[in-house]
Design a protein around this motif. Structure first.
Motif, PDB file in Angstrom:
ATOM      1  N   CYS A  90       9.121  18.443  65.304  1.00  0.00           N
ATOM      2  CA  CYS A  90       8.704  17.092  64.924  1.00  0.00           C
ATOM      3  C   CYS A  90       9.800  16.348  64.173  1.00  0.00           C
ATOM      4  O   CYS A  90      10.623  16.964  63.490  1.00  0.00           O
ATOM      5  CB  CYS A  90       7.462  17.157  64.048  1.00  0.00           C
ATOM      6  N   PRO A  91       9.802  15.016  64.289  1.00  0.00           N
ATOM      7  CA  PRO A  91      10.785  14.208  63.563  1.00  0.00           C
ATOM      8  C   PRO A  91      10.745  14.498  62.068  1.00  0.00           C
ATOM      9  O   PRO A  91       9.671  14.725  61.506  1.00  0.00           O
ATOM     10  CB  PRO A  91      10.355  12.762  63.838  1.00  0.00           C
ATOM     11  N   ASP A  92      11.903  14.502  61.468  1.00  0.00           N
ATOM     12  CA  ASP A  92      12.078  14.708  60.031  1.00  0.00           C
ATOM     13  C   ASP A  92      11.756  16.134  59.577  1.00  0.00           C
ATOM     14  O   ASP A  92      11.616  16.385  58.385  1.00  0.00           O
ATOM     15  CB  ASP A  92      11.281  13.692  59.209  1.00  0.00           C
ATOM     16  N   TRP A  93      11.622  17.072  60.502  1.00  0.00           N
ATOM     17  CA  TRP A  93      11.445  18.480  60.173  1.00  0.00           C
ATOM     18  C   TRP A  93      12.762  19.195  60.410  1.00  0.00           C
ATOM     19  O   TRP A  93      13.599  18.743  61.188  1.00  0.00           O
ATOM     20  CB  TRP A  93      10.339  19.100  61.025  1.00  0.00           C
ATOM     21  N   ARG A  94      12.935  20.338  59.755  1.00  0.00           N
ATOM     22  CA  ARG A  94      14.202  21.075  59.826  1.00  0.00           C
ATOM     23  C   ARG A  94      13.931  22.562  60.029  1.00  0.00           C
ATOM     24  O   ARG A  94      13.162  23.166  59.284  1.00  0.00           O
ATOM     25  CB  ARG A  94      14.957  20.853  58.523  1.00  0.00           C
ATOM     26  N   LEU A  95      14.589  23.125  61.038  1.00  0.00           N
ATOM     27  CA  LEU A  95      14.513  24.560  61.286  1.00  0.00           C
ATOM     28  C   LEU A  95      15.827  25.183  60.845  1.00  0.00           C
ATOM     29  O   LEU A  95      16.894  24.749  61.282  1.00  0.00           O
ATOM     30  CB  LEU A  95      14.286  24.852  62.766  1.00  0.00           C
ATOM     31  N   VAL A  96      15.736  26.182  59.963  1.00  0.00           N
ATOM     32  CA  VAL A  96      16.925  26.889  59.491  1.00  0.00           C
ATOM     33  C   VAL A  96      16.833  28.334  59.954  1.00  0.00           C
ATOM     34  O   VAL A  96      15.838  29.009  59.703  1.00  0.00           O
ATOM     35  CB  VAL A  96      17.048  26.834  57.950  1.00  0.00           C
ATOM     36  N   VAL A  97      17.885  28.785  60.650  1.00  0.00           N
ATOM     37  CA  VAL A  97      18.022  30.188  61.011  1.00  0.00           C
ATOM     38  C   VAL A  97      18.888  30.802  59.921  1.00  0.00           C
ATOM     39  O   VAL A  97      20.078  30.521  59.826  1.00  0.00           O
ATOM     40  CB  VAL A  97      18.685  30.356  62.396  1.00  0.00           C
ATOM     41  N   ASN A  98      18.262  31.595  59.058  1.00  0.00           N
ATOM     42  CA  ASN A  98      18.959  32.163  57.903  1.00  0.00           C
ATOM     43  C   ASN A  98      19.877  33.312  58.292  1.00  0.00           C
ATOM     44  O   ASN A  98      19.740  33.895  59.371  1.00  0.00           O
ATOM     45  CB  ASN A  98      17.934  32.644  56.866  1.00  0.00           C
TER      46      ASN A  98
END
Length: 107
Positions: A90-98
């Motif tokens: 979704c817009p303005d969401w962030r996925l971080v692969v740690n």
């Protein structure tokens, strides 16, 4: 000389005014990969699949004004599963692969 200075001043003012118009942000979901290896992020579900390749220790954004897919799947280039999020991108969401291979997905 005065005309030259006036022209430069006019151009500077025009640049400032147009900069305000073009500085507007855009809706996007962002992906950050903190692993050393490249990952392939696939959005499954509605209208997909959408695929984004994110190099090691880098980030990318996918411009979108609406949520896409029903799940986010992260794999290595070799196809090994890193993780999965059962939510749309979704817009303005962030996925971080740690660095440890875990995923954080938040607004």
């Amino acid at each position: 000389m005065r005309r030259h200075i006036a022209a430069l001043g006019g151009l500077a003012a025009l640049g400032l005014l147009t900069g305000c118009v073009y500085d507007a942000g855009y809706a996007a979901v962002s992906y950050e990969n903190r692993l050393d290896d490249t990952v392939v992020i696939t959005l499954e579900g509605d209208g997909g699949p959408y695929e984004v390749v994110v190099g090691g220790d880098s980030a990318k954004v996918l411009a979108t004004d609406e949520c896409k897919g029903t799940a986010i799947v992260v794999k290595t280039e070799d196809g090994d599963l890193v993780g999965r999020v059962e939510k749309p991108a979704c817009p303005d969401w962030r996925l971080v692969v740690n660095e440890d291979g875990t995923l954080d997905y938040s607004e």
